[in-house]
Design a protein around this motif. Structure first.
Motif, PDB file in Angstrom:
ATOM      1  N   ARG A 199       0.834  -1.203   0.000  1.00 45.99           N
ATOM      2  CA  ARG A 199       0.000   0.000   0.000  1.00 45.99           C
ATOM      3  C   ARG A 199       0.869   1.254   0.000  1.00 45.99           C
ATOM      4  O   ARG A 199       1.947   1.282   0.589  1.00 45.99           O
ATOM      5  N   PHE A 200       0.357   2.289  -0.687  1.00 40.85           N
ATOM      6  CA  PHE A 200       0.964   3.612  -0.606  1.00 40.85           C
ATOM      7  C   PHE A 200       0.162   4.413   0.405  1.00 40.85           C
ATOM      8  O   PHE A 200      -1.075   4.486   0.319  1.00 40.85           O
ATOM      9  N   LEU A 201       0.879   5.000   1.362  1.00 39.14           N
ATOM     10  CA  LEU A 201       0.218   5.715   2.454  1.00 39.14           C
ATOM     11  C   LEU A 201       0.802   7.113   2.555  1.00 39.14           C
ATOM     12  O   LEU A 201       2.024   7.295   2.613  1.00 39.14           O
ATOM     13  N   ALA A 202      -0.081   8.109   2.551  1.00 32.30           N
ATOM     14  CA  ALA A 202       0.357   9.502   2.664  1.00 32.30           C
ATOM     15  C   ALA A 202       0.409   9.900   4.138  1.00 32.30           C
ATOM     16  O   ALA A 202      -0.315   9.338   4.967  1.00 32.30           O
ATOM     17  N   PRO A 203       1.254  10.881   4.499  1.00 34.38           N
ATOM     18  CA  PRO A 203       1.293  11.334   5.893  1.00 34.38           C
ATOM     19  C   PRO A 203      -0.082  11.789   6.375  1.00 34.38           C
ATOM     20  O   PRO A 203      -0.827  12.454   5.656  1.00 34.38           O
ATOM     21  N   GLY A 204      -0.384  11.389   7.612  1.00 31.37           N
ATOM     22  CA  GLY A 204      -1.691  11.714   8.180  1.00 31.37           C
ATOM     23  C   GLY A 204      -2.762  10.692   7.881  1.00 31.37           C
ATOM     24  O   GLY A 204      -3.872  10.776   8.410  1.00 31.37           O
ATOM     25  N   ARG A 205      -2.453   9.710   7.038  1.00 32.95           N
ATOM     26  CA  ARG A 205      -3.425   8.670   6.699  1.00 32.95           C
ATOM     27  C   ARG A 205      -3.164   7.410   7.536  1.00 32.95           C
ATOM     28  O   ARG A 205      -2.068   7.207   8.064  1.00 32.95           O
ATOM     29  N   SER A 206      -4.176   6.567   7.631  1.00 35.21           N
ATOM     30  CA  SER A 206      -4.081   5.347   8.428  1.00 35.21           C
ATOM     31  C   SER A 206      -4.505   4.144   7.597  1.00 35.21           C
ATOM     32  O   SER A 206      -5.197   4.279   6.567  1.00 35.21           O
ATOM     33  N   LEU A 207      -4.103   2.997   8.062  1.00 36.39           N
ATOM     34  CA  LEU A 207      -4.429   1.741   7.395  1.00 36.39           C
ATOM     35  C   LEU A 207      -4.771   0.718   8.464  1.00 36.39           C
ATOM     36  O   LEU A 207      -4.020   0.540   9.434  1.00 36.39           O
ATOM     37  N   GLU A 208      -5.918   0.065   8.322  1.00 39.13           N
ATOM     38  CA  GLU A 208      -6.338  -0.960   9.281  1.00 39.13           C
ATOM     39  C   GLU A 208      -6.066  -2.338   8.704  1.00 39.13           C
ATOM     40  O   GLU A 208      -6.443  -2.635   7.566  1.00 39.13           O
ATOM     41  N   LEU A 209      -5.415  -3.171   9.491  1.00 37.38           N
ATOM     42  CA  LEU A 209      -5.151  -4.556   9.107  1.00 37.38           C
ATOM     43  C   LEU A 209      -6.131  -5.442   9.852  1.00 37.38           C
ATOM     44  O   LEU A 209      -6.223  -5.383  11.084  1.00 37.38           O
ATOM     45  N   GLU A 215     -11.941  -8.593  11.979  1.00 37.98           N
ATOM     46  CA  GLU A 215     -11.789  -7.616  13.049  1.00 37.98           C
ATOM     47  C   GLU A 215     -10.441  -6.906  12.905  1.00 37.98           C
ATOM     48  O   GLU A 215      -9.469  -7.473  12.414  1.00 37.98           O
ATOM     49  N   THR A 216     -10.417  -5.652  13.366  1.00 40.57           N
ATOM     50  CA  THR A 216      -9.186  -4.875  13.287  1.00 40.57           C
ATOM     51  C   THR A 216      -8.139  -5.470  14.227  1.00 40.57           C
ATOM     52  O   THR A 216      -8.352  -5.556  15.429  1.00 40.57           O
ATOM     53  N   GLN A 217      -7.016  -5.854  13.671  1.00 44.45           N
ATOM     54  CA  GLN A 217      -5.928  -6.397  14.481  1.00 44.45           C
ATOM     55  C   GLN A 217      -4.865  -5.346  14.764  1.00 44.45           C
ATOM     56  O   GLN A 217      -4.303  -5.289  15.844  1.00 44.45           O
ATOM     57  N   LEU A 218      -4.617  -4.502  13.762  1.00 40.83           N
ATOM     58  CA  LEU A 218      -3.580  -3.482  13.917  1.00 40.83           C
ATOM     59  C   LEU A 218      -3.928  -2.279  13.058  1.00 40.83           C
ATOM     60  O   LEU A 218      -4.305  -2.430  11.896  1.00 40.83           O
ATOM     61  N   GLU A 219      -3.818  -1.091  13.645  1.00 42.73           N
ATOM     62  CA  GLU A 219      -4.002   0.150  12.894  1.00 42.73           C
ATOM     63  C   GLU A 219      -2.636   0.809  12.722  1.00 42.73           C
ATOM     64  O   GLU A 219      -1.896   1.000  13.689  1.00 42.73           O
ATOM     65  N   ASP A 246      -2.519  -1.498  18.543  1.00 48.20           N
ATOM     66  CA  ASP A 246      -3.152  -2.811  18.599  1.00 48.20           C
ATOM     67  C   ASP A 246      -4.627  -2.675  18.934  1.00 48.20           C
ATOM     68  O   ASP A 246      -5.069  -1.684  19.524  1.00 48.20           O
ATOM     69  N   SER A 247      -5.370  -3.724  18.576  1.00 49.97           N
ATOM     70  CA  SER A 247      -6.808  -3.708  18.841  1.00 49.97           C
ATOM     71  C   SER A 247      -7.101  -3.759  20.335  1.00 49.97           C
ATOM     72  O   SER A 247      -8.135  -3.267  20.779  1.00 49.97           O
ATOM     73  N   ASN A 248      -6.197  -4.344  21.120  1.00 54.04           N
ATOM     74  CA  ASN A 248      -6.433  -4.475  22.562  1.00 54.04           C
ATOM     75  C   ASN A 248      -5.629  -3.459  23.367  1.00 54.04           C
ATOM     76  O   ASN A 248      -5.410  -3.635  24.558  1.00 54.04           O
ATOM     77  N   SER A 249      -5.130  -2.403  22.707  1.00 53.57           N
ATOM     78  CA  SER A 249      -4.338  -1.398  23.405  1.00 53.57           C
ATOM     79  C   SER A 249      -4.723  -0.020  22.904  1.00 53.57           C
ATOM     80  O   SER A 249      -4.965   0.186  21.720  1.00 53.57           O
ATOM     81  N   THR A 250      -4.781   0.944  23.833  1.00 48.66           N
ATOM     82  CA  THR A 250      -5.126   2.314  23.467  1.00 48.66           C
ATOM     83  C   THR A 250      -3.880   3.176  23.298  1.00 48.66           C
ATOM     84  O   THR A 250      -3.975   4.307  22.820  1.00 48.66           O
ATOM     85  N   ILE A 263      10.521  -3.398  10.396  1.00 49.47           N
ATOM     86  CA  ILE A 263      10.105  -3.541  11.794  1.00 49.47           C
ATOM     87  C   ILE A 263       9.168  -4.738  11.886  1.00 49.47           C
ATOM     88  O   ILE A 263       8.460  -5.081  10.931  1.00 49.47           O
ATOM     89  N   ARG A 264       9.180  -5.366  13.044  1.00 51.39           N
ATOM     90  CA  ARG A 264       8.334  -6.535  13.291  1.00 51.39           C
ATOM     91  C   ARG A 264       7.474  -6.285  14.513  1.00 51.39           C
ATOM     92  O   ARG A 264       7.981  -5.816  15.537  1.00 51.39           O
ATOM     93  N   HIS A 265       6.201  -6.622  14.381  1.00 51.16           N
ATOM     94  CA  HIS A 265       5.259  -6.360  15.468  1.00 51.16           C
ATOM     95  C   HIS A 265       4.168  -7.425  15.437  1.00 51.16           C
ATOM     96  O   HIS A 265       3.428  -7.546  14.452  1.00 51.16           O
ATOM     97  N   ARG A 266       4.111  -8.230  16.485  1.00 51.89           N
ATOM     98  CA  ARG A 266       3.075  -9.256  16.653  1.00 51.89           C
ATOM     99  C   ARG A 266       2.928 -10.146  15.412  1.00 51.89           C
ATOM    100  O   ARG A 266       1.836 -10.370  14.903  1.00 51.89           O
ATOM    101  N   GLY A 267       4.049 -10.624  14.932  1.00 55.40           N
ATOM    102  CA  GLY A 267       4.034 -11.542  13.797  1.00 55.40           C
ATOM    103  C   GLY A 267       3.900 -10.879  12.449  1.00 55.40           C
ATOM    104  O   GLY A 267       3.848 -11.562  11.428  1.00 55.40           O
ATOM    105  N   ILE A 268       3.843  -9.540  12.416  1.00 59.25           N
ATOM    106  CA  ILE A 268       3.725  -8.789  11.166  1.00 59.25           C
ATOM    107  C   ILE A 268       5.039  -8.057  10.910  1.00 59.25           C
ATOM    108  O   ILE A 268       5.599  -7.428  11.814  1.00 59.25           O
TER     109      ILE A 268
END
Length: 439
Positions: A199-209, A215-219, A246-250, A263-268
């Motif tokens: 994916r191409f992502l511009a600054p200020g934009r978000s992507l939900e995995l 269900e959202t696992q990672l934003e 993370d979906s379980n963290s604020t 970078i690696r985070h929770r298997g991603i």
């Protein structure tokens, strides 16, 4: 008759197993797998069928392979193709059979103490010598003491002894084979169970995995994207400052990814793969600032982005604004491909077809490659086992037997590494034991 048939089947199975576990077969398989992997690197993987037909029908790969042939040979998904998996399975079976037929029996044989009782038995070993021994059994006692001090395991007996060192080296080949098998299993699991997203992502934009349940696992949010360029203007490095939630963290986690530094985070795993231009901010005459999305124009070049805007209120006299970098300037072309002017980024307005146009800003986009590979733990484990086994394989396994027979000390030995040095060392060991034993 049944017994003869059973014997024939057993002999055929043994011959097949011997052929499968042959070192030459394993080398051919390794070369075939390496060559296939090189092909998979040269040909894009996992694209739609139309991509290969359009690309390789006009320009065949290596001048021979056209799009439909490439699809028929499964070169579009080479690492999960039936023939590539067959090669991996064949190599795994060959390694397993080699371990069971050769390495495991060699290890078991090394664990057993062999008791040579006659000097003629020692003379048949790879290294053997006999020297005068006026010290008698005292030479054996001194030899055992010296070997113990130097890390040898010694088993003494009446008028003879056996010693060995470096037996752990026999485990190395087994670990190498086991590591390769674990490595290949992890690679296959990753090929079938892995996920890949670009994916191409511009600054200020978000992507939900999302997970498999939707269900959202990672934003993933992009705060900043930077392109480092050399004095000529060529890009040298791209880096993205991200926030991962993370979906379980604020509380978001800040992270930075750049080329060759994922970078690696929770298997991603998140890679910095590419860059693009997402949008430009324009002011047309006295209009408010307008942020307009850009699109690629492959017919103008590999990395050319732009958009078409009208210069008249009725939508007539359109012009093309094209850019190659976020630094500008932007080129403005008329409908007939005539260059009308250059718009500097952040500069003053330029009148184009009677309309003042000001290029306020260019918004670059970060090209991110996001991969989930469940086979990674096995791949890393297999690689670690492989390294450990390779290191242990370098340890020489040495065995010594000595027999006192009258006024002679007979000594012989075996070694699987640097036999020449061992042959030079063994007489010195024997002479030192005799000399100290005679004191």
């Amino acid at each position: 008759m049944k017994f003869g048939l059973f014997t024939l089947i057993k002999q055929s199975a043994n011959k097949l197993a011997a052929w499968l576990s042959d070192l030459r077969v394993a080398i051919v398989l390794l070369l075939a797998i390496a060559a296939s992997s090189a092909i998979g690197t040269a040909i894009p993987q996992g694209e739609p069928n139309t991509f290969y037909i359009e690309r390789y029908n006009l320009h065949p790969w290596l001048g021979v392979v056209r799009g439909r042939q490439l699809l028929a040979w499964e070169l579009d998904h080479l690492y999960t193709s039936n023939w590539f998996l067959f090669l991996l399975a064949w190599l795994a079976v060959a390694l397993l059979l080699c371990s069971l037929r050769r390495q495991w029996p060699a290890l078991k044989a090394g664990l057993r103490w062999l008791d040579y009782q006659q000097p003629r038995q020692l003379s048949k070993l790879a290294v053997a010598t006999s020297i005068n021994n006026p010290a008698g059994d005292a030479a054996l006692i001194e030899l055992a003491s010296n070997l113990n001090k130097n890390g040898w395991a010694v088993k003494p007996a009446s008028n003879r002894l056996a010693a060995r060192r470096g037996l752990i080296g026999r485990v190395g080949p087994l670990l190498v084979h086991g590591g390769l098998i674990v490595f290949m299993v992890g690679a296959v699991i990753g090929a079938f169970g892995g996920q890949r997203l670009e994916r191409f992502l511009a600054p200020g934009r978000s992507l939900e995995l999302l997970n498999r349940g939707g269900e959202t696992q990672l934003e993933l949010s992009l705060n900043k994207f930077a392109i480092d360029r050399d004095p000529v203007g060529r890009p040298e490095q791209f880096s993205s400052s991200l926030e991962l939630r993370d979906s379980n963290s604020t509380t978001p986690v800040a992270a930075k990814v750049s080329v060759n530094h994922p970078i690696r985070h929770r298997g991603i795993t998140i890679y910095q793969a590419d860059w693009s231009l997402a949008a430009i901010t324009l002011q047309l005459g006295n209009s408010p600032l307008l942020q307009l999305p850009l699109q690629t124009f492959p017919e103008l070049g590999e990395q050319v982005w732009g958009l078409v805007i009208p210069t008249k209120p009725d939508g007539s006299d359109p012009v093309l604004i094209a850019l190659q970098t976020e630094l500008g300037p932007a080129q403005v072309f008329a409908a007939g491909s005539e260059l009308l002017g250059l718009l500097p980024v952040g500069g003053d307005a330029i009148e184009i077809e009677g309309l003042p146009i000001r290029l306020v800003d260019v918004l670059p986009a970060s090209g991110l490659l996001i991969k989930r590979d469940p086979g990674v733990p096995l791949v890393y484990t297999g690689f670690a086992i492989l390294l450990l086994g390779g290191g242990l394989s370098l340890i020489a396994t040495r065995q010594i037997w000595a027999i006192v027979d009258g006024d002679k000390l007979h000594i012989g030995g075996l070694c699987n590494r640097n036999l020449t040095a061992f042959a030079d060392e063994l007489p010195l060991i024997a002479k030192a034991a005799v000399n100290h034993g005679a004191l």
